[in-house]
Design an enzyme around this catalytic site. Structure first.
Site, PDB file in Angstrom:
ATOM      1  N   PHE A  24      45.745  54.152  46.244  1.00  0.00           N
ATOM      2  CA  PHE A  24      45.591  54.628  45.066  1.00  0.00           C
ATOM      3  C   PHE A  24      45.228  53.309  43.613  1.00  0.00           C
ATOM      4  O   PHE A  24      46.518  52.861  43.274  1.00  0.00           O
ATOM      5  CB  PHE A  24      45.639  55.545  44.497  1.00  0.00           C
ATOM      6  CG  PHE A  24      44.721  56.070  43.141  1.00  0.00           C
ATOM      7  CD1 PHE A  24      43.571  56.685  43.679  1.00  0.00           C
ATOM      8  CD2 PHE A  24      45.299  55.633  41.700  1.00  0.00           C
ATOM      9  CE1 PHE A  24      42.224  57.251  42.300  1.00  0.00           C
ATOM     10  CE2 PHE A  24      44.345  56.337  40.292  1.00  0.00           C
ATOM     11  CZ  PHE A  24      42.710  56.929  40.729  1.00  0.00           C
ATOM     12  N   GLY A  25      44.240  52.427  43.787  1.00  0.00           N
ATOM     13  CA  GLY A  25      43.955  51.704  42.440  1.00  0.00           C
ATOM     14  C   GLY A  25      43.128  52.122  42.002  1.00  0.00           C
ATOM     15  O   GLY A  25      42.359  52.595  41.090  1.00  0.00           O
ATOM     16  N   TYR A  26      44.363  51.960  40.381  1.00  0.00           N
ATOM     17  CA  TYR A  26      43.731  52.062  38.725  1.00  0.00           C
ATOM     18  C   TYR A  26      43.223  51.135  38.282  1.00  0.00           C
ATOM     19  O   TYR A  26      42.138  51.002  36.502  1.00  0.00           O
ATOM     20  CB  TYR A  26      44.055  52.533  38.241  1.00  0.00           C
ATOM     21  CG  TYR A  26      46.112  52.456  38.096  1.00  0.00           C
ATOM     22  CD1 TYR A  26      46.266  52.623  38.984  1.00  0.00           C
ATOM     23  CD2 TYR A  26      45.840  52.290  36.713  1.00  0.00           C
ATOM     24  CE1 TYR A  26      48.027  52.108  38.649  1.00  0.00           C
ATOM     25  CE2 TYR A  26      47.467  51.746  36.685  1.00  0.00           C
ATOM     26  CZ  TYR A  26      48.246  51.329  37.778  1.00  0.00           C
ATOM     27  OH  TYR A  26      48.826  50.745  37.456  1.00  0.00           O
ATOM     28  N   SER A  28      42.935  46.661  38.337  1.00  0.00           N
ATOM     29  CA  SER A  28      42.433  45.380  39.176  1.00  0.00           C
ATOM     30  C   SER A  28      42.491  46.173  40.524  1.00  0.00           C
ATOM     31  O   SER A  28      41.247  45.034  41.233  1.00  0.00           O
ATOM     32  CB  SER A  28      42.687  44.142  38.884  1.00  0.00           C
ATOM     33  OG  SER A  28      44.226  44.582  39.450  1.00  0.00           O
ATOM     34  N   GLU A  99      51.813  42.600  42.730  1.00  0.00           N
ATOM     35  CA  GLU A  99      52.085  43.841  41.561  1.00  0.00           C
ATOM     36  C   GLU A  99      53.757  43.720  40.804  1.00  0.00           C
ATOM     37  O   GLU A  99      54.152  44.260  40.832  1.00  0.00           O
ATOM     38  CB  GLU A  99      51.725  45.184  41.972  1.00  0.00           C
ATOM     39  CG  GLU A  99      49.768  44.793  42.475  1.00  0.00           C
ATOM     40  CD  GLU A  99      49.417  45.374  41.737  1.00  0.00           C
ATOM     41  OE1 GLU A  99      49.257  45.257  40.522  1.00  0.00           O
ATOM     42  OE2 GLU A  99      48.246  44.899  41.759  1.00  0.00           O
TER      43      GLU A  99
HETATM   44  C1  SIN Z   1      45.531  48.397  39.833  1.00  0.00           C
HETATM   45  O1  SIN Z   1      44.974  48.433  39.530  1.00  0.00           O
HETATM   46  O2  SIN Z   1      46.069  50.138  40.748  1.00  0.00           O
HETATM   47  C2  SIN Z   1      47.628  48.750  39.561  1.00  0.00           C
HETATM   48  C3  SIN Z   1      47.811  47.108  38.336  1.00  0.00           C
HETATM   49  C4  SIN Z   1      46.750  46.464  38.418  1.00  0.00           C
HETATM   50  O3  SIN Z   1      46.833  45.768  39.577  1.00  0.00           O
HETATM   51  O4  SIN Z   1      45.893  45.783  37.623  1.00  0.00           O
END
Ligand code: SIN
Length: 191
Positions: A24-26, A28, A99
């Site tokens: 799950f990405g929230y 980028s 990350e």
């Molecule tokens: C994400 O996007 O889920 C992790 C944080 C990021 O890479 O901005």
């Protein structure tokens, strides 16, 4: 400064024996999809809220002048909208590097619009990681984002891509809207 989490994440290996894993990405990971995926679906997770409280020393800032990027903070009753990807575990070699500045993989349950739910992973940069910047006012966050830049580009671009991606998904995140409003104020003060 760097708090390289690559080795910890490798050892945490949360998907032994799995041929596919949901991520799950929230932040980028919603809009910068530089990895292969089998399927992607808008999703939500419960009990977490998105906050621009994590420092970026490697992408949107520098060790001397870190940027501010998204992390998740635990909050009962909160719901965070984002994008879920079904990926091969091999993809985590790349994602762990991307990350690496404080983010650890954690297991969550994610829900899709049709009510289906699956277990998967998120990258969370918790309050104890050395790059954590923590809470401040929306105006402070916006000022910080407006001035920071790093090897991956302007901090502002990271923020705007995320705000635009959420809008495209039809999602309203009050934290993002508040920072966007402050950034607009900064812009209009310049003209
Ligand atoms: C994400 O996007 O889920 C992790 C944080 C990021 O890479 O901005």
């Amino acid at each position: 400064m760097s708090v390289n989490t690559v080795e910890i994440n490798r050892q945490l290996n949360r998907f032994d024996g799995h041929e596919e894993v949901w991520l799950f990405g929230y932040g980028s990971l919603i809009w910068k999809v530089d990895f292969p995926y089998i399927e992607r679906r808008p999703a939500r997770i419960r009990g977490w809220t998105r906050r621009f409280w994590q420092g970026s020393h490697d992408h949107r800032g520098t060790p001397e002048s870190p940027g501010r990027v998204a992390t998740l903070i635990e909050e009962a009753d909160a719901v965070c909208a984002g994008m879920a990807y079904r990926i091969s575990p091999a993809v985590f070699d790349h994602l762990d590097m991307r990350e690496k500045n404080g983010y650890l993989r954690e297991v969550v349950s994610m829900e899709f619009a049709d009510g289906d739910a699956v277990e998967g992973l998120i990258y969370v940069a918790g309050p104890l990681n050395a790059a954590f910047l923590g809470e401040t006012t929306d105006a402070d966050i916006a000022r910080h984002i407006a001035r920071a830049a790093g090897p991956s580009g302007l901090n502002r671009d990271y923020f705007q891509h995320l705000a635009d991606a959420l809008r495209e998904l039809g999602e309203i995140d009050p934290h993002i809207i508040a920072i966007e409003r402050e950034l607009a104020r900064i812009d209009s003060a310049k003209t």
